[in-house]
Scaffold this motif. Sequence first.
Motif, PDB file in Angstrom:
ATOM      1  N   PRO A 275       0.685  -1.240   0.054  1.00 21.38           N
ATOM      2  CA  PRO A 275      -0.060   0.027   0.017  1.00 21.38           C
ATOM      3  C   PRO A 275       0.982   1.291  -0.021  1.00 21.38           C
ATOM      4  O   PRO A 275       0.297   2.304   0.013  1.00 21.38           O
ATOM      5  N   MET A 276       2.044   1.041   0.081  1.00 21.90           N
ATOM      6  CA  MET A 276       3.047   2.358  -0.009  1.00 21.90           C
ATOM      7  C   MET A 276       3.223   3.046  -1.193  1.00 21.90           C
ATOM      8  O   MET A 276       3.018   2.576  -2.217  1.00 21.90           O
ATOM      9  N   LYS A 277       3.121   4.417  -0.727  1.00 24.67           N
ATOM     10  CA  LYS A 277       3.515   5.472  -1.862  1.00 24.67           C
ATOM     11  C   LYS A 277       5.144   5.719  -1.940  1.00 24.67           C
ATOM     12  O   LYS A 277       5.656   5.245  -0.917  1.00 24.67           O
ATOM     13  N   ILE A 278       5.457   6.274  -2.965  1.00 23.81           N
ATOM     14  CA  ILE A 278       6.988   6.785  -3.185  1.00 23.81           C
ATOM     15  C   ILE A 278       6.936   8.390  -3.224  1.00 23.81           C
ATOM     16  O   ILE A 278       6.016   8.725  -4.187  1.00 23.81           O
ATOM     17  N   LEU A 279       7.830   9.013  -2.621  1.00 24.84           N
ATOM     18  CA  LEU A 279       8.367  10.231  -2.932  1.00 24.84           C
ATOM     19  C   LEU A 279       9.726  10.242  -3.200  1.00 24.84           C
ATOM     20  O   LEU A 279      10.616  10.077  -2.452  1.00 24.84           O
ATOM     21  N   ILE A 280      10.028  10.990  -4.534  1.00 20.70           N
ATOM     22  CA  ILE A 280      11.209  11.130  -5.203  1.00 20.70           C
ATOM     23  C   ILE A 280      11.907  12.568  -4.811  1.00 20.70           C
ATOM     24  O   ILE A 280      11.192  13.420  -4.786  1.00 20.70           O
ATOM     25  N   VAL A 281      12.926  12.482  -4.092  1.00 22.32           N
ATOM     26  CA  VAL A 281      13.560  13.506  -3.417  1.00 22.32           C
ATOM     27  C   VAL A 281      15.165  13.945  -3.822  1.00 22.32           C
ATOM     28  O   VAL A 281      15.672  13.053  -4.211  1.00 22.32           O
ATOM     29  N   PRO A 282      15.521  15.132  -3.633  1.00 21.61           N
ATOM     30  CA  PRO A 282      16.777  15.412  -4.024  1.00 21.61           C
ATOM     31  C   PRO A 282      17.702  15.451  -2.624  1.00 21.61           C
ATOM     32  O   PRO A 282      17.309  15.937  -1.720  1.00 21.61           O
ATOM     33  N   GLU A 283      18.898  15.080  -3.051  1.00 17.43           N
ATOM     34  CA  GLU A 283      19.892  15.720  -1.640  1.00 17.43           C
ATOM     35  C   GLU A 283      20.904  16.706  -2.156  1.00 17.43           C
ATOM     36  O   GLU A 283      21.174  17.394  -1.245  1.00 17.43           O
ATOM     37  N   GLN A 287      19.747  16.910  -8.450  1.00 15.76           N
ATOM     38  CA  GLN A 287      19.135  15.642  -8.360  1.00 15.76           C
ATOM     39  C   GLN A 287      17.694  15.853  -8.700  1.00 15.76           C
ATOM     40  O   GLN A 287      16.741  14.906  -8.761  1.00 15.76           O
ATOM     41  N   VAL A 288      17.163  17.230  -8.675  1.00 19.97           N
ATOM     42  CA  VAL A 288      15.794  17.505  -9.064  1.00 19.97           C
ATOM     43  C   VAL A 288      15.516  17.104 -10.149  1.00 19.97           C
ATOM     44  O   VAL A 288      14.496  16.250 -10.635  1.00 19.97           O
ATOM     45  N   LYS A 289      16.355  17.506 -11.303  1.00 19.12           N
ATOM     46  CA  LYS A 289      16.194  17.262 -12.807  1.00 19.12           C
ATOM     47  C   LYS A 289      16.275  15.687 -12.899  1.00 19.12           C
ATOM     48  O   LYS A 289      15.712  15.012 -13.689  1.00 19.12           O
ATOM     49  N   LEU A 290      17.335  14.934 -12.106  1.00 19.50           N
ATOM     50  CA  LEU A 290      17.745  13.543 -12.381  1.00 19.50           C
ATOM     51  C   LEU A 290      16.642  12.655 -11.834  1.00 19.50           C
ATOM     52  O   LEU A 290      16.284  11.742 -12.576  1.00 19.50           O
ATOM     53  N   GLY A 291      15.739  13.114 -10.846  1.00 22.73           N
ATOM     54  CA  GLY A 291      14.802  12.336 -10.300  1.00 22.73           C
ATOM     55  C   GLY A 291      13.575  12.421 -11.420  1.00 22.73           C
ATOM     56  O   GLY A 291      12.966  11.200 -11.439  1.00 22.73           O
ATOM     57  N   LYS A 292      13.377  13.224 -12.029  1.00 24.34           N
ATOM     58  CA  LYS A 292      12.391  13.501 -12.842  1.00 24.34           C
ATOM     59  C   LYS A 292      12.560  12.688 -14.269  1.00 24.34           C
ATOM     60  O   LYS A 292      11.875  11.791 -14.820  1.00 24.34           O
ATOM     61  N   THR A 293      13.823  12.666 -14.841  1.00 28.69           N
ATOM     62  CA  THR A 293      14.209  12.113 -15.969  1.00 28.69           C
ATOM     63  C   THR A 293      14.491  10.599 -15.940  1.00 28.69           C
ATOM     64  O   THR A 293      14.337   9.926 -16.852  1.00 28.69           O
ATOM     65  N   MET A 294      15.161  10.341 -15.039  1.00 31.02           N
ATOM     66  CA  MET A 294      15.632   9.235 -14.704  1.00 31.02           C
ATOM     67  C   MET A 294      14.691   7.933 -13.880  1.00 31.02           C
ATOM     68  O   MET A 294      14.918   6.870 -13.654  1.00 31.02           O
ATOM     69  N   LEU A 295      13.916   8.589 -12.919  1.00 27.48           N
ATOM     70  CA  LEU A 295      12.936   7.659 -12.033  1.00 27.48           C
ATOM     71  C   LEU A 295      11.488   8.069 -12.416  1.00 27.48           C
ATOM     72  O   LEU A 295      10.825   7.128 -12.654  1.00 27.48           O
ATOM     73  N   VAL A 308       5.045  10.595  -6.164  1.00 27.93           N
ATOM     74  CA  VAL A 308       5.297  11.974  -6.026  1.00 27.93           C
ATOM     75  C   VAL A 308       6.767  12.307  -6.374  1.00 27.93           C
ATOM     76  O   VAL A 308       7.570  11.836  -5.744  1.00 27.93           O
ATOM     77  N   LEU A 309       6.888  13.338  -7.342  1.00 29.62           N
ATOM     78  CA  LEU A 309       8.086  13.847  -7.667  1.00 29.62           C
ATOM     79  C   LEU A 309       8.144  15.300  -6.836  1.00 29.62           C
ATOM     80  O   LEU A 309       7.518  16.133  -7.254  1.00 29.62           O
ATOM     81  N   ARG A 310       9.361  15.444  -6.059  1.00 30.24           N
ATOM     82  CA  ARG A 310       9.558  16.794  -5.501  1.00 30.24           C
ATOM     83  C   ARG A 310      10.453  17.509  -6.605  1.00 30.24           C
ATOM     84  O   ARG A 310      11.427  17.208  -6.927  1.00 30.24           O
ATOM     85  N   ASP A 311       9.731  18.648  -7.021  1.00 26.37           N
ATOM     86  CA  ASP A 311      10.301  19.333  -8.049  1.00 26.37           C
ATOM     87  C   ASP A 311      11.179  20.723  -7.850  1.00 26.37           C
ATOM     88  O   ASP A 311      11.218  21.326  -8.638  1.00 26.37           O
ATOM     89  N   ARG A 312      11.509  20.488  -6.612  1.00 28.32           N
ATOM     90  CA  ARG A 312      12.467  21.639  -6.103  1.00 28.32           C
ATOM     91  C   ARG A 312      13.269  21.279  -5.144  1.00 28.32           C
ATOM     92  O   ARG A 312      13.057  20.508  -4.333  1.00 28.32           O
ATOM     93  N   TYR A 313      14.560  21.932  -4.967  1.00 27.30           N
ATOM     94  CA  TYR A 313      15.494  21.667  -3.959  1.00 27.30           C
ATOM     95  C   TYR A 313      14.946  22.254  -2.577  1.00 27.30           C
ATOM     96  O   TYR A 313      14.243  23.074  -2.533  1.00 27.30           O
ATOM     97  N   TRP A 314      15.422  21.429  -1.690  1.00 26.02           N
ATOM     98  CA  TRP A 314      15.161  22.045  -0.151  1.00 26.02           C
ATOM     99  C   TRP A 314      16.056  22.081   0.723  1.00 26.02           C
ATOM    100  O   TRP A 314      17.456  21.966   0.360  1.00 26.02           O
TER     101      TRP A 314
END
Length: 425
Positions: A275-283, A287-295, A308-314
């Motif tokens: 039932p788990m969801k996934i959140l793609i995040v950058p370190e 890795q913001v762009k990398l998470g989108k294009t490669m994951l 869910v794709l986090r689309d900005r650095y934090w």
Amino acid sequence: MNSSRRTFLKSAGLASASLLASLNGFSAKKAPVILLRSSWQTVNIGDIGHTPGVLTLLEKYLPTASVRLWPSDVGDGVDELIRQRFPKLTIAKAPEEVKQAFAECDFLLHGSGASLVAGKDVDRWRKETGKPYGIYGITFSVTRDGDDSKALSKASALDIDILSNARFVFFRDTVSLGVAKQNGVTCPVMEFGPDGAFAVDLHNDPLAKDFLKEHSLEDGKFLCVIPRQRYTPYWEIPAKKRAFDPQRNARNEEMREHDIAPLREAITAVVRQTPMKILIVPEDETQVKLGKTMLYDPLPEDVKAKVVLRDRYWLTDEAISTYVRSAGLFGLEMHSPIMCIGNGVPAIVCRFSEQTSKGIMWRDIGLGDWLFDMDNEKDVAGIVPAVLAMAKDPKAAKLKIKKAQQFVRERQRETMEILKKNLNA
């Protein structure tokens, strides 16, 4: 009043003052002043995390000490982040402030990093002041020939001399400790010491809660994942002003799919089997762009629906507030897992030779079966089953890290005790 009576009253007064000071827990000795050389850059939440982690340990174990921070970079809101958590901290940025810190401080502590990052500054400290210094939680620059036990040092003669003359050196992985010994470092205290980022306790709950609510991510019902390339493409970050590196870029292109495909497979397995969801995040920022294009982009549509794709650095505070609400983390980075374990969150580490030996710390703290070498295909095959097990049994995953967390905390206490003894000396 005769002289003998005056002498008696003076002696009695001194005795009373001494007793009062003792009863109130005061010491005639000046409280120590520590200069922390840290804060290497702000484009990576792990590099941000080194500093507040060590500051938290100093606050906890040396509460009477005064601390000055000598940073390389505390821009992009990091200055405010640190000052909010440590309002009494003095930050020495300008040359005159550093000069004043040299005069006021009794001890220099080089913070955690990928190497003896500020070796030249430590050398300057010892030459200009003659005062003692120590090194806290570094990797000793190494290369690999495919076997971590045969790591070779690239350290300069100056680095070896600086390490040898420190009061103590704590290495964040035992491979680095071994390399230091092999290269003739003679510091009297050389031990494994956890990366400072294990102690980070920054939080920004409002930001994290708002983001999770916006994307329908419930506490404990999602995993975080972080992609990475063999070399951080700093040339993609305008603020770093780095020239394009064709050799490193070619290596990234060569290994990108090999390294990131297992993460996509793990995402798909988790989404389809739990039932788990996934959140793609950058370190880091790249890795913001990398998470989108490669994951995210290559995922099947049915899987994307629960990703869910986090689309900005934090910054580090929001990241930790997010991690502690997750069921765990996996990926190709090091410091988000470090901060997760420090805050009681399960984390799986995937690593490769270009990252030096720092990932071996997972083995050192007792999480070796959650450490996967991307240069070993047998290890790569184990990533999906490990992530799936974490997702299917979050309670067992949390229990698994308890011993590692306790080990890290005990080493933190012991290393701070060694610093305290050197300050008292």
